[in-house]
Design a protein around this motif. Structure first.
Motif, PDB file in Angstrom:
ATOM      1  N   GLN A  48       0.873  -1.185   0.000  1.00 56.36           N
ATOM      2  CA  GLN A  48       0.000   0.000   0.000  1.00 56.36           C
ATOM      3  C   GLN A  48       0.905   1.229   0.000  1.00 56.36           C
ATOM      4  N   PRO A  49       1.158   1.834  -1.171  1.00 53.18           N
ATOM      5  CA  PRO A  49       2.131   2.916  -1.275  1.00 53.18           C
ATOM      6  C   PRO A  49       1.684   4.188  -0.563  1.00 53.18           C
ATOM      7  N   ASP A  50       2.665   5.004  -0.203  1.00 55.81           N
ATOM      8  CA  ASP A  50       2.386   6.373   0.223  1.00 55.81           C
ATOM      9  C   ASP A  50       2.747   7.298  -0.945  1.00 55.81           C
ATOM     10  N   GLN A  51       3.044   8.547  -0.677  1.00 56.55           N
ATOM     11  CA  GLN A  51       3.410   9.536  -1.695  1.00 56.55           C
ATOM     12  C   GLN A  51       2.271   9.798  -2.686  1.00 56.55           C
ATOM     13  N   GLY A  52       1.009   9.676  -2.199  1.00 56.57           N
ATOM     14  CA  GLY A  52      -0.115   9.960  -3.069  1.00 56.57           C
ATOM     15  C   GLY A  52      -0.202   8.981  -4.223  1.00 56.57           C
ATOM     16  N   PHE A  53      -0.816   9.417  -5.305  1.00 55.20           N
ATOM     17  CA  PHE A  53      -0.994   8.507  -6.440  1.00 55.20           C
ATOM     18  C   PHE A  53       0.287   8.310  -7.235  1.00 55.20           C
ATOM     19  N   GLU A  54       1.311   9.133  -6.998  1.00 57.12           N
ATOM     20  CA  GLU A  54       2.605   8.817  -7.597  1.00 57.12           C
ATOM     21  C   GLU A  54       3.127   7.514  -7.006  1.00 57.12           C
ATOM     22  N   GLY A  55       2.819   7.259  -5.731  1.00 59.14           N
ATOM     23  CA  GLY A  55       3.176   5.987  -5.128  1.00 59.14           C
ATOM     24  C   GLY A  55       2.472   4.833  -5.812  1.00 59.14           C
ATOM     25  N   ASN A  56       1.163   4.986  -6.032  1.00 57.41           N
ATOM     26  CA  ASN A  56       0.432   3.942  -6.755  1.00 57.41           C
ATOM     27  C   ASN A  56       1.003   3.734  -8.155  1.00 57.41           C
ATOM     28  N   SER A 390       3.223  22.145  -0.543  1.00 58.26           N
ATOM     29  CA  SER A 390       4.509  21.459  -0.614  1.00 58.26           C
ATOM     30  C   SER A 390       5.353  22.085  -1.708  1.00 58.26           C
ATOM     31  N   ALA A 391       6.623  21.704  -1.745  1.00 56.16           N
ATOM     32  CA  ALA A 391       7.508  22.194  -2.794  1.00 56.16           C
ATOM     33  C   ALA A 391       7.529  21.264  -3.998  1.00 56.16           C
ATOM     34  N   SER A 392       6.954  20.066  -3.856  1.00 57.57           N
ATOM     35  CA  SER A 392       6.908  19.090  -4.945  1.00 57.57           C
ATOM     36  C   SER A 392       5.878  18.044  -4.575  1.00 57.57           C
ATOM     37  N   GLY A 393       5.807  16.971  -5.372  1.00 58.64           N
ATOM     38  CA  GLY A 393       4.951  15.860  -4.997  1.00 58.64           C
ATOM     39  C   GLY A 393       4.029  15.398  -6.098  1.00 58.64           C
ATOM     40  N   SER A 394       3.435  14.241  -5.885  1.00 58.37           N
ATOM     41  CA  SER A 394       2.566  13.591  -6.854  1.00 58.37           C
ATOM     42  C   SER A 394       1.396  14.483  -7.249  1.00 58.37           C
ATOM     43  N   GLY A 395       1.327  14.857  -8.515  1.00 59.90           N
ATOM     44  CA  GLY A 395       0.218  15.659  -9.000  1.00 59.90           C
ATOM     45  C   GLY A 395       0.234  17.108  -8.558  1.00 59.90           C
ATOM     46  N   GLN A 396       1.244  17.511  -7.787  1.00 62.18           N
ATOM     47  CA  GLN A 396       1.288  18.877  -7.285  1.00 62.18           C
ATOM     48  C   GLN A 396       1.733  19.875  -8.350  1.00 62.18           C
ATOM     49  N   GLN A 418      -0.513  33.854   3.143  1.00 60.52           N
ATOM     50  CA  GLN A 418       0.715  33.339   3.752  1.00 60.52           C
ATOM     51  C   GLN A 418       0.868  31.876   3.373  1.00 60.52           C
ATOM     52  N   LEU A 419       2.091  31.478   3.006  1.00 62.58           N
ATOM     53  CA  LEU A 419       2.364  30.112   2.575  1.00 62.58           C
ATOM     54  C   LEU A 419       3.130  29.352   3.639  1.00 62.58           C
ATOM     55  N   ASP A 420       2.670  28.157   3.935  1.00 54.46           N
ATOM     56  CA  ASP A 420       3.367  27.242   4.844  1.00 54.46           C
ATOM     57  C   ASP A 420       3.818  26.055   4.001  1.00 54.46           C
ATOM     58  N   VAL A 421       5.090  26.040   3.601  1.00 55.10           N
ATOM     59  CA  VAL A 421       5.608  25.045   2.664  1.00 55.10           C
ATOM     60  C   VAL A 421       6.300  23.923   3.435  1.00 55.10           C
ATOM     61  N   ILE A 422       5.805  22.693   3.247  1.00 55.60           N
ATOM     62  CA  ILE A 422       6.364  21.547   3.945  1.00 55.60           C
ATOM     63  C   ILE A 422       6.617  20.418   2.944  1.00 55.60           C
ATOM     64  N   GLU A 423       7.269  19.358   3.408  1.00 54.27           N
ATOM     65  CA  GLU A 423       7.589  18.215   2.541  1.00 54.27           C
ATOM     66  C   GLU A 423       6.307  17.504   2.126  1.00 54.27           C
ATOM     67  N   TRP A 424       6.304  16.966   0.896  1.00 54.99           N
ATOM     68  CA  TRP A 424       5.088  16.434   0.297  1.00 54.99           C
ATOM     69  C   TRP A 424       4.457  15.325   1.121  1.00 54.99           C
ATOM     70  N   ASN A 425       5.218  14.337   1.530  1.00 53.60           N
ATOM     71  CA  ASN A 425       4.604  13.223   2.237  1.00 53.60           C
ATOM     72  C   ASN A 425       4.059  13.669   3.591  1.00 53.60           C
ATOM     73  N   THR A 426       4.721  14.654   4.211  1.00 53.49           N
ATOM     74  CA  THR A 426       4.201  15.224   5.454  1.00 53.49           C
ATOM     75  C   THR A 426       2.882  15.943   5.202  1.00 53.49           C
ATOM     76  N   LEU A 427       2.823  16.697   4.114  1.00 49.58           N
ATOM     77  CA  LEU A 427       1.584  17.383   3.742  1.00 49.58           C
ATOM     78  C   LEU A 427       0.468  16.369   3.511  1.00 49.58           C
TER      79      LEU A 427
END
Length: 552
Positions: A48-56, A390-396, A418-427
């Protein structure tokens, strides 16, 4: 709003030189496809992948199969659900909470053990049955939230299972595309050897070991895995669908979250394929003979609003103003170099679930300013809103520059963004925790893109009040009785045409309520070496790597 093309090109050239020796070259004796992903880490490999649908996309549909799957064979037609490890299914006419699935005979896991009804029950229990030895809480969030009505599985015979839902749910066959089948025997082998103070500790150790040496039924098998660095997959020559046995020998997946770094790696020949190239590098990529692929996807790039007490987005005038203040065509033609489709809802005109919304989402800055003034804001009194992204990530897509574009555009309509930029998997994890959780860090909107391939993913998980965290992805705690009524109507309608009509009514209601800030639909841009052939870019988040070849 745009970084100068010359400066970006210089940066990409410098990165290309800096990374020239970063990735090993493929041996000439075998065909190897090297892919630069947008993810910052290898998606989880345990089933069961993480990282959103990029994981799938990369560690789900490659190594694993589900009972149902997506038809990825056409670039022209929408992807639809097709048989996978189940050959057919039907709902019980007298009790629509019960479904019978007939399983595909002759399928084996990568470890040589048979796929059967026992394996299906085992895989359902791994995410639903808390007292099952194989139950893994870490897999629940990315699975159960995608099929929230599934309650249990029961073996009827070796090749037949009965699935039971908590309520009648016509969406179940679509939802099951997210439940990947891992080998029970392989896991049991690791469990028997695991050390731990109790059964729970042994189970966790077994899953950790399984992730390093996984076994599914998919067209690709795990060859080697280095967390945070690379995953190597090799073709499964014994795959049950002979038409989808991969044509290349090996696929290497490399996490490269920064668009310029991905583009540099492609330009320097260190990878053959990248997801989401830097938009202003497209002219150079084309000039140098690289191939570019894009196709409108069932996908939305939104802001999802908090609707908890005190949220500035509880005022519909504010929600509508934000939707009217964005020049989507300007975003498409400028910053994104044409690589988006402007969004006027989750579905565009012509889609059977579009409906007839009365609120027209378009660029109308005077109307947006007027609504904000009516809500009590203006040039000398701006509304502060905080967005978690996030700064990157699946479909972002290109989330940071896109959000900076929105930040500047909305400033003209009296918003202080105001922007709160965090790592994709954390988001992505925060997305399941909701606006009330401390992980929101005071944000009253979240920027997580979402798939719109099926009714649950596109609408229900955001709009139904019962889908609030921790159940699913109603991050903002929307609680609209009309939405709940329409969700129930659609879910309990098993006639396709009548169900489509109910979903169209639900979608129109969500647009009229300005439930999201609808910005863009992704087109899934990819750039690759001219050596890569046989690519079919479907209208889907996913892609079939099986027909791809590498020419010398």
């Amino acid at each position: 709003m745009l970084i100068k093309t010359t400066a970006r090109a210089a940066l990409i050239a410098a990165l290309a030189l800096a990374t020239a020796a970063a990735w090993p070259r493929a041996a000439s004796a075998e065909s190897v496809l090297r892919i630069g992903m947008t993810a910052a880490d290898i998606p989880r490999t345990l089933g069961q992948p993480d990282q959103g649908f990029e994981g799938n996309r990369f560690t789900g549909v490659t190594m694993y199969d589900a009972l149902t799957g997506w038809d990825l064979s056409s670039a022209d037609k929408p992807s639809v659900v097709i048989p996978g490890l189940a050959t057919e299914w039907k709902v019980d006419e007298s009790d629509k909470t019960k479904w019978t699935f007939k399983l595909r005979p002759g399928v084996t896991f990568h470890d040589g053990t048979p796929f059967n009804a026992d394996a299906v029950v085992w895989n359902v229990d791994k995410v639903l049955k808390q007292d099952a030895p194989q139950f893994d809480p870490s897999q629940v969030g990315v699975t159960a939230s995608r099929m929230p009505t599934l309650a249990s599985a029961r073996k009827i015979d070796d090749m037949t299972v009965e699935l039971t839902t908590r309520e009648p749910d016509s969406f179940l066959p679509i939802n099951l595309t997210n439940l990947f089948m891992a080998s029970p025997a392989k896991w049991q082998h690791f469990y028997d050897k695991a050390e731990g103070a109790d059964a729970k500790a042994k189970s966790q150790a077994a899953w950790a070991a399984f992730a390093k040496d996984a076994a599914g039924t998919g067209p690709w098998k795990m060859a080697s895995f280095t967390p945070r660095e690379r995953l190597e997959l090799v073709k499964n020559a014994d795959y049950w669908d002979k038409a989808r046995v991969p044509k290349i020998d090996k696929m290497v997946l490399l996490p490269m979250p920064e668009a310029n770094a991905r583009t540099a790696a492609l330009l320097s020949g260190q990878v053959d394929w990248i997801e989401a190239p830097a938009p202003d590098a497209l002219p150079e990529l084309k000039q140098r003979g690289f191939k570019l692929y894009a196709n409108e996807q069932p996908h939305v790039w939104p802001w999802q609003f908090s609707r908890v007490e005190g949220s500035p987005w509880n005022d519909i005038r504010v929600r509508k103003a934000a939707n009217l203040c964005i020049d989507r065509e300007g975003l498409r033609d400028g910053l994104l170099a044409g690589l988006m489709v402007p969004a006027t809802g989750t579905f565009e005109p012509g889609h059977p679930w579009r409906g007839k919304p009365t609120f027209e989402i378009k660029y109308d800055k005077p109307a947006a300013q007027k609504l904000m003034q009516e809500a009590g804001f203006g040039p000398n009194k701006k509304l502060t809103v905080k967005i978690q992204t996030s700064a990157s990530g699946s479909g972002q897509m290109q989330p940071l520059p896109m959000n900076e574009y929105l930040q500047q555009a909305l400033a003209e309509c009296y918003f202080d963004v105001q922007l709160d930029v965090i790592e994709w998997n954390t988001l992505f994890t925060n997305w399941r925790r909701g606006a009330k959780d401390p992980s929101a860090n005071g944000a009253n909107a979240i920027n997580v893109t979402y798939a719109a391939m099926d009714p649950f993913f596109a609408l229900v998980r955001f709009l139904q009040s019962g889908m609030a965290p921790p159940v699913s992805n109603n991050w903002g705690f929307i609680n609209n009785p009309k939405f709940d009524e329409l969700v129930k109507k659609a879910r309990q309608t098993f006639d396709p045409a009548a169900r489509d009509a109910a979903l169209a009514e639900l979608h129109a209601a969500s647009v009229d309520d300005a439930a999201f800030l609808y910005v863009a639909h992704d087109v899934g841009p990819r750039a690759m070496s001219p050596k890569v052939t046989g690519v079919i870019q479907p209208k889907s988040w996913f892609i079939d790597f099986s027909p791809i070849t590498m020419v010398p």
